[in-house]
Design an enzyme around this catalytic site. Sequence first.
Site, PDB file in Angstrom:
ATOM      1  N   CYS A 131       0.980  -1.158  -0.032  1.00 22.01           N
ATOM      2  CA  CYS A 131       0.017  -0.071  -0.027  1.00 22.01           C
ATOM      3  C   CYS A 131       0.998   1.326   0.071  1.00 22.01           C
ATOM      4  O   CYS A 131       1.395   1.739   1.080  1.00 22.01           O
ATOM      5  CB  CYS A 131      -1.003  -0.004   1.339  1.00 22.01           C
ATOM      6  N   CYS A 134      -0.501   4.048   2.138  1.00 18.69           N
ATOM      7  CA  CYS A 134      -0.244   3.753   3.724  1.00 18.69           C
ATOM      8  C   CYS A 134       1.364   4.240   3.921  1.00 18.69           C
ATOM      9  O   CYS A 134       1.798   4.898   4.850  1.00 18.69           O
ATOM     10  CB  CYS A 134      -0.561   2.453   4.019  1.00 18.69           C
ATOM     11  N   ASP A 135       2.282   3.491   3.191  1.00 17.49           N
ATOM     12  CA  ASP A 135       3.622   3.505   3.647  1.00 17.49           C
ATOM     13  C   ASP A 135       4.780   4.334   2.742  1.00 17.49           C
ATOM     14  O   ASP A 135       5.753   4.512   3.105  1.00 17.49           O
ATOM     15  CB  ASP A 135       4.133   2.052   3.484  1.00 17.49           C
TER      16      ASP A 135
END
Length: 307
Positions: A131, A134-135
């Site tokens: 992701c 997300c990261d």
Amino acid sequence: MRNVVIVGSGCAGNTAAVYAARANLKPLVISGYEAGGQLSLTSEVENFPGFPEGINGPHLVGNMKTQAERFGAEYMDGSVLEADLQQRPFRLNVEGEWIETRTLIIASGASARWLGLPSEQRLIGHGVSSCATCDGFFYRGKKIMVIGGGDSAMEEANYLTRFGDEVSLVHRRENFRASKIMIDRARANPKIKFLNNTVVDEVYDVSKMLVTGVKLRNLQTGEAWEQDVDGFFVAIGHIPNTRPFKGQIDTDEDGYILSHGGARTNIPGVFHAGDVQDRVYRQAITAAGAGCMAAIEAERLLEAEGH
Ligand code: NAP
């Protein structure tokens, strides 16, 4: 006989559980084989509103469960092996035990598809991610690699150039599956380097529990080499977890549940929440919102039926 059974214990399932429990419906949550869902595979979550300093993914989803339990939600380990949704009450086989319920919320999510290398699996959450939203932020000024040749890979590679100094896009074939516009956009981005006809044989370094590099191999020339990498993003698709409901619930050709408005499926009394239906947004916060919607719909149906 249960009023509400929720399948899945990620953001969507836990939020549905908080709402259904506060409505005194004593929901039962079937945790599933990836208890906690995809958040349990991430490290820091910085885009879930309400946590200005960020929050650890497993901690966030653990808090949701604690919150639901506080209002009377029950959790059961295990997965749904088969389901009978032909008539109400619906029946679910959970690891051999049959459970009956008046309403069902399917929040079983979609699992990221992985390459399947043991080193990749060990380093999930330690430099290996599925992701970018997300990261990506953690790889500011670093070397990033994206695997895949579809729209997700193009989109993630483009997005990650906001952070990384260079982004290598590794695809196993010459031609991309992605749409032309997405390929053109990626090609026009000077930070993206394309490595076609190339596969990953190893992700380093399990002994340090940190991604430091990869071993690559060109399928046409057979040449193998090592390359330094800090962030390794796998974008080779997702698999919705709808197998036990196959043939009973309307899905698209890839198995994602088709929405019949709001949180409704084609079966009255069966609701969807989160990534099991959503192939577009796939965020913790959208899954949580969807869980809330599903619980409210279940509550209203039960109330209308006098339960
Ligand atoms: P996808 O279209 O199924 O593409 C998956 C890619 O991963 C393919 O290039 C495939 O290679 C590769 N792949 C699969 N298994 C692999 C393996 N074991 N090793 C190496 N490579 C592997 O998946 P997606 O990109 O996630 O897209 C899913 C859907 O969402 C699509 O319909 C897409 O259009 C849509 N989407 C749209 C947007 C957008 O428009 N903004 C953004 C993201 C996704 P091969 O090509 O060789 O099979």
